[in-house]
Design a protein around this motif. Sequence first.
Motif, mmCIF file in Angstrom:
data_model
loop_
_atom_site.group_PDB
_atom_site.id
_atom_site.type_symbol
_atom_site.label_atom_id
_atom_site.label_comp_id
_atom_site.label_asym_id
_atom_site.label_seq_id
_atom_site.Cartn_x
_atom_site.Cartn_y
_atom_site.Cartn_z
ATOM 1 N N HIS A 96 64.880 38.327 76.033
ATOM 2 C CA HIS A 96 65.463 39.622 76.409
ATOM 3 C C HIS A 96 66.580 39.457 77.428
ATOM 4 C CE1 HIS A 96 62.388 39.308 79.654
ATOM 5 N NE2 HIS A 96 63.274 39.988 80.353
ATOM 6 N N VAL A 121 69.834 38.524 75.394
ATOM 7 C CA VAL A 121 70.485 39.693 74.785
ATOM 8 C C VAL A 121 71.500 40.292 75.756
ATOM 9 C CG1 VAL A 121 70.132 41.937 73.716
ATOM 10 C CG2 VAL A 121 68.366 40.212 73.537
ATOM 11 N N GLY A 170 63.506 42.718 59.945
ATOM 12 C CA GLY A 170 62.740 43.098 61.130
ATOM 13 C C GLY A 170 63.048 44.485 61.663
ATOM 14 N N VAL A 171 63.270 45.446 60.762
ATOM 15 C CA VAL A 171 63.432 46.806 61.279
ATOM 16 C C VAL A 171 62.063 47.308 61.735
ATOM 17 C CG1 VAL A 171 65.389 47.322 59.790
ATOM 18 C CG2 VAL A 171 63.095 47.950 59.055
ATOM 19 N N PHE A 172 62.055 48.235 62.670
ATOM 20 C CA PHE A 172 60.793 48.828 63.113
ATOM 21 C C PHE A 172 60.429 49.908 62.107
ATOM 22 C CE2 PHE A 172 62.833 47.415 67.124
ATOM 23 C CZ PHE A 172 61.941 46.395 67.414
ATOM 24 N N ALA A 173 59.472 49.580 61.235
ATOM 25 C CA ALA A 173 59.206 50.425 60.078
ATOM 26 C C ALA A 173 58.723 51.814 60.449
ATOM 27 C CB ALA A 173 58.178 49.743 59.167
ATOM 28 N N ARG A 174 58.013 51.918 61.585
ATOM 29 C CA ARG A 174 57.442 53.218 61.947
ATOM 30 C C ARG A 174 58.384 54.042 62.808
ATOM 31 N NH1 ARG A 174 52.484 51.915 64.918
ATOM 32 N NH2 ARG A 174 52.675 49.711 64.410
ATOM 33 N N LEU A 175 59.491 53.443 63.240
ATOM 34 C CA LEU A 175 60.483 54.199 64.011
ATOM 35 C C LEU A 175 61.532 54.761 63.064
ATOM 36 C CD1 LEU A 175 59.025 52.688 66.289
ATOM 37 C CD2 LEU A 175 61.233 52.241 67.336
ATOM 38 N N GLU A 225 65.982 55.950 65.977
ATOM 39 C CA GLU A 225 65.253 55.240 67.032
ATOM 40 C C GLU A 225 65.483 53.736 66.954
ATOM 41 O OE1 GLU A 225 61.346 57.877 68.162
ATOM 42 O OE2 GLU A 225 61.279 56.782 66.278
ATOM 43 N N ASP A 276 68.697 53.217 68.554
ATOM 44 C CA ASP A 276 68.520 53.340 70.005
ATOM 45 C C ASP A 276 67.945 52.052 70.586
ATOM 46 O OD1 ASP A 276 69.487 55.864 70.283
ATOM 47 O OD2 ASP A 276 67.543 56.861 70.129
ATOM 48 N N MET A 277 66.991 51.450 69.854
ATOM 49 C CA MET A 277 66.411 50.199 70.325
ATOM 50 C C MET A 277 67.481 49.117 70.444
ATOM 51 S SD MET A 277 63.352 50.525 71.213
ATOM 52 C CE MET A 277 63.146 48.793 71.628
ATOM 53 N N TYR A 295 69.081 49.200 73.685
ATOM 54 C CA TYR A 295 68.052 49.286 74.744
ATOM 55 C C TYR A 295 68.557 48.841 76.107
ATOM 56 C CZ TYR A 295 63.544 48.644 77.054
ATOM 57 O OH TYR A 295 62.488 48.711 77.925
ATOM 58 N N ILE A 296 69.349 47.754 76.141
ATOM 59 C CA ILE A 296 69.751 47.199 77.435
ATOM 60 C C ILE A 296 70.935 47.922 78.050
ATOM 61 C CG2 ILE A 296 68.939 44.833 77.105
ATOM 62 C CD1 ILE A 296 71.817 44.253 76.068
ATOM 63 N N ARG A 329 73.443 50.880 79.608
ATOM 64 C CA ARG A 329 73.371 52.076 80.453
ATOM 65 C C ARG A 329 74.611 52.944 80.274
ATOM 66 N NH1 ARG A 329 68.125 52.646 82.042
ATOM 67 N NH2 ARG A 329 67.320 50.688 82.859
ATOM 68 N N ARG A 338 71.841 47.958 64.043
ATOM 69 C CA ARG A 338 71.049 47.911 65.272
ATOM 70 C C ARG A 338 71.556 46.798 66.197
ATOM 71 N NH1 ARG A 338 64.800 46.528 64.477
ATOM 72 N NH2 ARG A 338 65.786 44.565 63.895
#
Lengths: 368, 237
Positions: B73, B76, B88-93, B97, B100-101, B104-105, B107, B149
């Motif tokens: 992390h 990144v 590796g997508v976040f299947a449940r997001l 989202e 957005d991930m 993440y880092i 601002r 992403r």
Amino acid sequence: MGIHNAVKNIKSISAYQVIQFVIGALFIGYILWRLNEILRVNPIYGPDTWMRFAIAGLILGSVYALIAIGYTLVYGILFMINFAHGEIMMIGAFGGYFVFEALNAIPTPTAADPELTFLSAQPVISVLLAFIVGMSVSALSGYFLEKIAYRPLRSAPRLVPLISAIGASIFLQNAGQLLFGAQRRDYLNPEVLTRGNGWEFPVGEGTVILPYTGALTFVLSFLILIGLFTLVQRTRLGRAMRAVAENKPVAALMGVDVDGVISRTFIISGAMAGAAGVMWGIHLGLVYYFVGFIPGIKAFTAAVLGGIGNIPGAMLGGFFLGIVEAIGPPILGLSFQLKDVIAFGILVLVLIFRPTGIMGEVLTEEKV
Amino acid sequence: MPMLEVHNIHTYYDNIHALKGVSLSVEQGEIVTLIGGNGAGKTTTLRSISGLRKTSRGSIRLNGEELGAYKPHEIVSKSVSMVPEGRGVFARLSVAENLDMGAYIRRDRKGVEADLERVFEIFPRLKERRKQVAGTLSGGEQQMLAIGRALMAHPTLLLLDEPSMGLAPILVESIFETIQQINQEGTTILLVEQNALMALSVANRGYVLQTGEIVLSDTAANLKQNEMVQKAYLGME
Ligand SMILES: Nc1ncnc2c1ncn2[C@@H]1O[C@H](COP(=O)(O)OP(=O)(O)O)[C@@H](O)[C@H]1O
Ligand SMILES: [Mg+2]
């Protein structure tokens, strides 16, 4: 050979399903018969009594829901059952207890009441302080529990952290006994929250009391549950928690500090268990080193019932279990002392017949 | 000084010696491809660079800075993003989202919004499906999401692990066009591929990896003409 085996398999599956169906039908039949019996044929309880059961169930259920979330959050992220979660709750209950005791030692005499202490003079501040301290010590305990007992075993087979969790649970119970003694202590509430006092309202031919402690417990639980749900669904941390639950290496590739998120999950779970502990003390009035064990297992049952890993499931499971415990004994025609047996009976039945819970387990790619 | 300089790295999985002294470099603005058969160590090389797998020897430098001590992390936030093998997508997001991930880092709200617009420009499909849960996307759409992403982190170096895997030929072409477009807009790319023909057509230079060792390195044009590459990876006799 192969065909023979296949046939045997089909046979055994259908036999299993037949047994499942028969047991289910018998059970539902029995409940319907009992309902008819106690509601129509021989109504031993009036509507006021049912109302009392329902209120008690909802209050207890809201506490179970708070604790159950902790099991489900941790399972969702680490695929392990944090068996020491009940002890985290116990620590929070003691935190609130000592705040009340300390505040009760501060005299604030008035002309009307020379015996008055800070605890009863400032109940809002006192209760607030009890929750802040209770939640903080539980959150801290959760944080260190993960760091000491689970993190070093992160890459071990799944059974290993489970055993470590059971060990941590026993350790914390014994530590609690050494530190606070084995005796049961009365939770000393501010005077306005005297147990048993409440709003009275007529139902049917009797009156029902909604205890102040119960109302406080229910409302606070509800607010915390909404807060937790918002946190998980709407915030950056919540999104990161869901991402870590789904795929840790990829979450790390997004820049998420996976260990940090796991720590925060334990802190949040711990704080909720701590709140539940203080509520338990305020509403039910007892605290001792073993106080977290039974609610812990019941909340675990609630989490399994709702499909472990599933947050709304854990909330519903908690409320469901609270209500079943309150109205289950009269419906099943059992003594109230057997309410714990009902809860554990449910746990066993769910684990045998539907281990993914009523709402189904959340599926993850990473079921190592 | 090259943007990325991998020098003589060794990486193990328990006792499997997956990388046996891999060296490669990527200059700013380039597309460099790493080709090789199944199990050659391509993914392991990318995982070593992104910090997911610790190397046991050798050095990985980004703009001169040694990356070895950093966690994934932290790497990144040094503007290195990776699109993992298998997406590796976040299947449940939801799609939104997931994006957005990717940011993440970050601002800088303004910058994130601009990058989101850019991603939606490159992949209009993602905009249509923004509210949808990523697990319900098709394979091609998931690959778009995985790349989008990664772009949300605004990387200067993008690591791509087999972006063409499992895609229909027509989608493969469009993904490679997108890769070129992203590169032309200023992102340096290290591209891992089994589809050597496509990879060599978009890349400036290439490395050939065999059982954990670099056996060839040259310009993409020369590699395409190389007899060994033609035989082993381009399916020519
Ligand atoms: N998680 C793992 N555990 C053990 N061995 C692995 C793992 N991942 C890869 N390997 C081994 O490392 C070698 C390189 O694999 P990999 O980098 O995935 O190759 P490629 O991406 O080129 O197909 C292979 O021999 C593979 O079997
Ligand atoms: Mg690979």
